[in-house]
Design a protein around this motif. Structure first.
Motif, PDB file in Angstrom:
ATOM      1  N   TYR A 426      -4.315  -8.808  -5.764  1.00 53.64           N
ATOM      2  CA  TYR A 426      -3.773  -7.487  -6.063  1.00 53.64           C
ATOM      3  C   TYR A 426      -4.381  -6.432  -5.140  1.00 53.64           C
ATOM      4  CZ  TYR A 426      -1.675  -9.356 -10.282  1.00 53.64           C
ATOM      5  OH  TYR A 426      -0.920 -10.087 -11.169  1.00 53.64           O
ATOM      6  N   THR A 427      -3.513  -5.606  -4.577  1.00 53.77           N
ATOM      7  CA  THR A 427      -3.957  -4.494  -3.760  1.00 53.77           C
ATOM      8  C   THR A 427      -3.099  -3.275  -4.088  1.00 53.77           C
ATOM      9  OG1 THR A 427      -4.054  -3.621  -1.506  1.00 53.77           O
ATOM     10  CG2 THR A 427      -2.507  -5.398  -1.903  1.00 53.77           C
ATOM     11  N   SER A 428      -3.716  -2.109  -4.134  1.00 54.12           N
ATOM     12  CA  SER A 428      -3.005  -0.887  -4.492  1.00 54.12           C
ATOM     13  C   SER A 428      -1.977  -0.488  -3.452  1.00 54.12           C
ATOM     14  CB  SER A 428      -4.003   0.256  -4.685  1.00 54.12           C
ATOM     15  OG  SER A 428      -4.859   0.004  -5.778  1.00 54.12           O
ATOM     16  N   LEU A 429      -2.079  -1.005  -2.229  1.00 58.46           N
ATOM     17  CA  LEU A 429      -1.126  -0.622  -1.190  1.00 58.46           C
ATOM     18  C   LEU A 429       0.289  -1.066  -1.523  1.00 58.46           C
ATOM     19  CD1 LEU A 429      -3.113  -1.275   2.119  1.00 58.46           C
ATOM     20  CD2 LEU A 429      -2.950   0.789   0.744  1.00 58.46           C
ATOM     21  N   SER A 430       0.437  -2.068  -2.351  1.00 55.91           N
ATOM     22  CA  SER A 430       1.782  -2.489  -2.739  1.00 55.91           C
ATOM     23  C   SER A 430       2.490  -1.401  -3.537  1.00 55.91           C
ATOM     24  CB  SER A 430       1.711  -3.776  -3.564  1.00 55.91           C
ATOM     25  OG  SER A 430       1.016  -3.558  -4.783  1.00 55.91           O
ATOM     26  N   TYR A 431       1.705  -0.514  -4.188  1.00 57.67           N
ATOM     27  CA  TYR A 431       2.303   0.544  -4.986  1.00 57.67           C
ATOM     28  C   TYR A 431       2.879   1.660  -4.124  1.00 57.67           C
ATOM     29  CZ  TYR A 431       0.992  -1.214  -9.543  1.00 57.67           C
ATOM     30  OH  TYR A 431       0.921  -1.964 -10.682  1.00 57.67           O
ATOM     31  N   ILE A 432       2.679   1.619  -2.809  1.00 54.67           N
ATOM     32  CA  ILE A 432       3.325   2.594  -1.930  1.00 54.67           C
ATOM     33  C   ILE A 432       4.834   2.513  -2.091  1.00 54.67           C
ATOM     34  CG2 ILE A 432       3.764   3.172   0.485  1.00 54.67           C
ATOM     35  CD1 ILE A 432       0.901   2.383   1.093  1.00 54.67           C
ATOM     36  N   THR A 433       5.373   1.313  -2.031  1.00 56.82           N
ATOM     37  CA  THR A 433       6.816   1.124  -2.223  1.00 56.82           C
ATOM     38  C   THR A 433       7.161   0.783  -3.663  1.00 56.82           C
ATOM     39  OG1 THR A 433       6.501  -1.173  -1.467  1.00 56.82           O
ATOM     40  CG2 THR A 433       7.241   0.439   0.155  1.00 56.82           C
ATOM     41  N   LEU A 434       6.228   0.192  -4.394  1.00 56.57           N
ATOM     42  CA  LEU A 434       6.518  -0.182  -5.779  1.00 56.57           C
ATOM     43  C   LEU A 434       6.745   1.045  -6.650  1.00 56.57           C
ATOM     44  CD1 LEU A 434       6.817  -2.551  -7.691  1.00 56.57           C
ATOM     45  CD2 LEU A 434       4.372  -2.434  -8.154  1.00 56.57           C
ATOM     46  N   ASN A 435       6.028   2.137  -6.385  1.00 56.77           N
ATOM     47  CA  ASN A 435       6.245   3.365  -7.152  1.00 56.77           C
ATOM     48  C   ASN A 435       7.657   3.907  -6.934  1.00 56.77           C
ATOM     49  OD1 ASN A 435       3.762   3.477  -8.405  1.00 56.77           O
ATOM     50  ND2 ASN A 435       2.823   4.726  -6.813  1.00 56.77           N
ATOM     51  N   ILE A 436       8.151   3.813  -5.705  1.00 60.36           N
ATOM     52  CA  ILE A 436       9.519   4.264  -5.429  1.00 60.36           C
ATOM     53  C   ILE A 436      10.516   3.369  -6.146  1.00 60.36           C
ATOM     54  CG2 ILE A 436      11.192   4.741  -3.617  1.00 60.36           C
ATOM     55  CD1 ILE A 436       8.710   6.578  -3.661  1.00 60.36           C
ATOM     56  N   LEU A 437      10.272   2.073  -6.102  1.00 60.40           N
ATOM     57  CA  LEU A 437      11.166   1.139  -6.785  1.00 60.40           C
ATOM     58  C   LEU A 437      11.155   1.366  -8.292  1.00 60.40           C
ATOM     59  CD1 LEU A 437      13.084  -1.183  -6.320  1.00 60.40           C
ATOM     60  CD2 LEU A 437      11.152  -2.762  -6.414  1.00 60.40           C
ATOM     61  N   LYS A 438       9.991   1.640  -8.848  1.00 67.41           N
ATOM     62  CA  LYS A 438       9.909   1.929 -10.279  1.00 67.41           C
ATOM     63  C   LYS A 438      10.677   3.197 -10.630  1.00 67.41           C
ATOM     64  CE  LYS A 438       5.579  -0.263 -11.659  1.00 67.41           C
ATOM     65  NZ  LYS A 438       4.232  -0.025 -12.203  1.00 67.41           N
ATOM     66  N   ARG A 439      10.573   4.193  -9.776  1.00 62.31           N
ATOM     67  CA  ARG A 439      11.276   5.438 -10.072  1.00 62.31           C
ATOM     68  C   ARG A 439      12.779   5.244 -10.017  1.00 62.31           C
ATOM     69  NH1 ARG A 439       8.452  11.006  -9.569  1.00 62.31           N
ATOM     70  NH2 ARG A 439      10.033  12.337 -10.478  1.00 62.31           N
ATOM     71  N   LEU A 440      13.243   4.343  -9.175  1.00 63.49           N
ATOM     72  CA  LEU A 440      14.660   4.034  -9.115  1.00 63.49           C
ATOM     73  C   LEU A 440      15.123   3.266 -10.347  1.00 63.49           C
ATOM     74  CD1 LEU A 440      15.016   2.995  -5.364  1.00 63.49           C
ATOM     75  CD2 LEU A 440      16.143   4.943  -6.464  1.00 63.49           C
ATOM     76  N   GLN A 455     -10.010   0.425  -4.201  1.00 62.66           N
ATOM     77  CA  GLN A 455     -11.177  -0.428  -4.284  1.00 62.66           C
ATOM     78  C   GLN A 455     -11.473  -0.993  -2.890  1.00 62.66           C
ATOM     79  OE1 GLN A 455     -12.768  -1.136  -7.348  1.00 62.66           O
ATOM     80  NE2 GLN A 455     -11.450   0.338  -8.392  1.00 62.66           N
ATOM     81  N   THR A 456     -12.478  -1.844  -2.822  1.00 58.74           N
ATOM     82  CA  THR A 456     -12.876  -2.421  -1.525  1.00 58.74           C
ATOM     83  C   THR A 456     -11.729  -3.191  -0.888  1.00 58.74           C
ATOM     84  OG1 THR A 456     -15.163  -2.613  -2.320  1.00 58.74           O
ATOM     85  CG2 THR A 456     -14.550  -3.917  -0.392  1.00 58.74           C
ATOM     86  N   ILE A 457     -10.985  -3.957  -1.698  1.00 58.63           N
ATOM     87  CA  ILE A 457      -9.884  -4.747  -1.149  1.00 58.63           C
ATOM     88  C   ILE A 457      -8.827  -3.839  -0.524  1.00 58.63           C
ATOM     89  CG2 ILE A 457      -8.772  -4.785  -3.413  1.00 58.63           C
ATOM     90  CD1 ILE A 457      -8.572  -7.487  -0.665  1.00 58.63           C
ATOM     91  N   ASP A 458      -8.660  -2.633  -1.086  1.00 55.13           N
ATOM     92  CA  ASP A 458      -7.659  -1.721  -0.539  1.00 55.13           C
ATOM     93  C   ASP A 458      -8.072  -1.199   0.828  1.00 55.13           C
ATOM     94  OD1 ASP A 458      -5.927  -1.748  -2.872  1.00 55.13           O
ATOM     95  OD2 ASP A 458      -7.560  -0.692  -3.867  1.00 55.13           O
ATOM     96  N   TYR A 459      -9.340  -0.884   0.997  1.00 53.31           N
ATOM     97  CA  TYR A 459      -9.812  -0.435   2.311  1.00 53.31           C
ATOM     98  C   TYR A 459      -9.737  -1.568   3.332  1.00 53.31           C
ATOM     99  CZ  TYR A 459     -11.478   3.741  -0.068  1.00 53.31           C
ATOM    100  OH  TYR A 459     -11.535   4.898  -0.797  1.00 53.31           O
ATOM    101  N   THR A 463      -7.315  -1.521   6.710  1.00 54.75           N
ATOM    102  CA  THR A 463      -7.797  -1.909   8.036  1.00 54.75           C
ATOM    103  C   THR A 463      -6.905  -2.977   8.646  1.00 54.75           C
ATOM    104  OG1 THR A 463     -10.070  -1.418   7.329  1.00 54.75           O
ATOM    105  CG2 THR A 463      -9.787  -2.760   9.311  1.00 54.75           C
ATOM    106  N   VAL A 464      -6.525  -3.971   7.846  1.00 55.29           N
ATOM    107  CA  VAL A 464      -5.638  -5.026   8.345  1.00 55.29           C
ATOM    108  C   VAL A 464      -4.300  -4.438   8.765  1.00 55.29           C
ATOM    109  CG1 VAL A 464      -4.350  -7.097   7.667  1.00 55.29           C
ATOM    110  CG2 VAL A 464      -6.745  -6.839   6.975  1.00 55.29           C
ATOM    111  N   TRP A 465      -3.750  -3.546   7.951  1.00 58.96           N
ATOM    112  CA  TRP A 465      -2.463  -2.917   8.269  1.00 58.96           C
ATOM    113  C   TRP A 465      -2.555  -2.145   9.585  1.00 58.96           C
ATOM    114  CZ3 TRP A 465       0.193   1.278   4.698  1.00 58.96           C
ATOM    115  CH2 TRP A 465       1.486   1.508   5.172  1.00 58.96           C
ATOM    116  N   VAL A 466      -3.595  -1.347   9.746  1.00 54.96           N
ATOM    117  CA  VAL A 466      -3.741  -0.544  10.958  1.00 54.96           C
ATOM    118  C   VAL A 466      -3.954  -1.427  12.182  1.00 54.96           C
ATOM    119  CG1 VAL A 466      -5.192   1.157  12.117  1.00 54.96           C
ATOM    120  CG2 VAL A 466      -4.575   1.486   9.714  1.00 54.96           C
ATOM    121  N   VAL A 467      -4.834  -2.416  12.050  1.00 54.04           N
ATOM    122  CA  VAL A 467      -5.129  -3.282  13.210  1.00 54.04           C
ATOM    123  C   VAL A 467      -3.888  -4.061  13.632  1.00 54.04           C
ATOM    124  CG1 VAL A 467      -6.447  -5.300  13.947  1.00 54.04           C
ATOM    125  CG2 VAL A 467      -7.593  -3.455  12.706  1.00 54.04           C
ATOM    126  N   LEU A 468      -3.190  -4.666  12.663  1.00 52.51           N
ATOM    127  CA  LEU A 468      -1.976  -5.412  13.002  1.00 52.51           C
ATOM    128  C   LEU A 468      -0.933  -4.495  13.620  1.00 52.51           C
ATOM    129  CD1 LEU A 468      -1.457  -7.841   9.977  1.00 52.51           C
ATOM    130  CD2 LEU A 468      -2.133  -8.425  12.307  1.00 52.51           C
TER     131      LEU A 468
END
Length: 541
Positions: A426-440, A455-459, A463-468
């Motif tokens: 689980y990572t909070s970054l999934s809620y970037i789009t999940l919140n929009i989907l929930k609102r729909l 949390q630590t996993i989110d940071y 980093t992985v998102w930016v580096v990739l």
């Protein structure tokens, strides 16, 4: 039990079903003179029930919750007590309840309440998100005789006041991977009173009266947990129990991240494939333009079809996911074929730009900006703002189409990898789009859905998102610097080649038969009767 009336015996659980527009009387009779106050608990699995002092619920006289309780201080010579149960929604509510009696020497849970609506509030209030589960409760007071005056809460901190009280916080785990109502009620019965929670639960901490009555736990989505608080009077060696509360750290009614869809194999397969495709697009999307268009068209069509089919049907999650994947394939093929047939690169790049615009708008409203009251209270303002951000991004593609396309490949492709990781961790970054989907999908979307801590996993995943993303963008810009901006349309190339062969008589291919002529010639060769070998002219004598 009679119609609209339930007799409760102290310490004995009663299963009660409350239908729509029905009020059930919870009656306690033959109360012992030694009993000074009584708590009535009522627990359901996930539907709200209203517990009230009066037949018509009112503010300060009732509580609507999944785990609700009321405390009644008894008058002198009072031997009976009546409280009321009702269903606040248009559904039948089934639950289990119990009456617990206490004496004048026992502490009174929630008697020094200054935060919640009830005058005396023995309830525990729970709030959870993806990582944390928080419980809060009102401070207790010392016990007193029937008809007596309650001790003052905050006049003094001496040992003869409520400041000597201590609070033990207990945790009780329900069976793993079990969302059944039956096992929940068994757990509630095992943790409802003092003896039960001490025997079956685990004490996680003790709070003094000087501490905040707030405790934070780690959330375990899909795992049922019951939390209980016991208030103790160390001087009199007495105790009382607050109303236990339970959570699964997930929603039973959500159509997305509900308790029944957590950890589904179909979700992991879908997002694993999406993550692999995203990794390919991140580093090679512009070079393999047709593959990129297919992936973008797939995402665009699958997303909106999932919203449509979820809002209009009651199909199961796996079926909806499979149908969305099928429609996504169709959407990807349509986008590729539109480019193949018409050769309009700009039209396809605008669609790609909308994907990046969607992600940028989601990120902007994922920040504290999205928590502003104007966005919470008005869906119109929210969606107009979202669409503005979404449309502005493709405008830059008109001036820099190749660079915009490569940036989209890097950013969107890397985010697909993040979503693939989220299927397993689980990572909070999934809620970037999940919140929009929930609102729909959810008409009653609340701000609680956006309350996601980092949390630590989110940071690590940021980093992985930016580096990739950066690596993919830089690699593709460097590799494509000397190549044409976009590959030509195969159909237009075929038309040009055909026209060239018609007009250029010096081109050897101009004299080469067309495919239909070659096919008919081959058919004639196969069907014509073979001529016999030998001389066919008559011999001259």
């Amino acid at each position: 039990m009679t119609a609209n009336r339930v007799i409760f015996l102290p310490g004995t659980f009663q299963n009660v079903s409350v239908s729509q527009n029905e009020t059930v009387q919870a009656v306690v009779s033959r109360i012992s003179p030694e009993v000074t106050f009584i708590t009535l608990q009522f627990h359901t699995q996930h539907r709200n029930a209203t517990l009230s002092y009066t037949r018509m619920p009112g503010v300060g006289l009732s509580l609507t919750a999944v785990d609700s309780g009321l405390l009644s201080a008894l008058e002198p010579s009072q031997t009976t007590l009546t409280l009321f149960l009702s269903s606040p929604d248009a559904d039948t509510v089934s639950g289990t309840g119990v009456i617990l009696p206490y004496s004048s020497t026992d502490p009174v849970p929630g008697a020094c309440n200054t935060e919640f609506n009830l005058d005396i509030d023995p309830n525990i209030y729970i709030h959870y998100n993806l990582y944390e589960t928080t419980i809060r409760f009102a401070p207790a007071n010392l016990g007193y005789e029937r008809g007596g005056t309650p001790p003052a809460c905050d006049e003094s901190t001496a040992t003869n006041t409520r400041w000597r009280l201590q609070y033990d916080v207990y945790q009780y785990f329900l069976p793993e991977n079990d969302l059944s109502e039956r096992n929940l009620f068994r757990g509630i019965q095992a943790a409802a009173d003092i003896q039960g929670i001490m025997k079956n639960g685990r004490r996680v901490m003790m709070l003094l009266s000087t501490d905040m009555t707030r405790v934070v736990f780690n959330s375990i989505p899909g795992q049922g947990v019951i939390y209980s608080v016991i208030v103790r009077d160390p001087l009199l060696n007495t105790s009382a129990s607050y109303v236990p509360v339970h959570t699964y750290a997930c929603s039973f009614t959500s159509t997305l991240d509900g308790c029944y869809t957590l950890g589904k194999i179909s979700t992991k397969i879908f997002f694993t494939i999406a993550g692999l495709a995203g990794l390919f697009v991140c580093f090679c999307g512009h070079r393999f333009f047709k593959c990129e268009l297919f992936c973008m068209g797939f995402s665009f069509a699958a997303f909106f079809f999932f919203v449509l089919i979820t809002r209009t049907t009651d199909l199961g999650y796996d079926i909806r996911l499979a149908l969305s994947a099928v429609v996504g394939v169709v959407g990807g093929v349509v986008l590729v074929m539109s480019w193949w047939r018409f050769g309009s690169v700009m039209a396809c790049v605008v669609v790609v730009g909308l994907m990046l615009g969607f992600l940028v708008a989601s990120v902007v409203l994922f920040t504290p900006l999205g928590d502003l009251d104007i966005f919470r209270r008005s869906d119109l303002v929210f969606w107009v703002t979202f669409c503005c951000f979404m449309i502005i991004v493709p405008l830059f593609f008109v001036r820099w189409p190749r660079e915009g396309n490569i940036i989209t490949c890097g950013v969107v492709g890397a985010y697909a990898v993040v979503l693939a990781v989220n299927a397993y961790i689980y990572t909070s970054l999934s809620y970037i789009t999940l919140n929009i989907l929930k609102r729909l999908l959810n008409n009653n979307f609340s701000a609680a859905f956006t309350d996601v801590p980092f949390q630590t996993i989110d940071y690590v995943m940021i980093t992985v998102w930016v580096v990739l993303g950066v690596c993919g963008i830089v690699l593709q810009l460097y590799r494509e610097r000397s190549r044409p901006f976009f590959p030509p349309s195969p159909y237009l190339m075929w038309l040009q080649e055909r026209e060239r062969r018609k007009t250029n008589v010096l081109d050897p291919s101009h004299h080469f038969p067309s495919l239909p002529n070659r096919f008919m010639t081959r058919v004639r060769q196969l069907t014509r009767r073979a001529e016999p070998a030998g001389e066919h002219t008559p011999l001259l004598l």
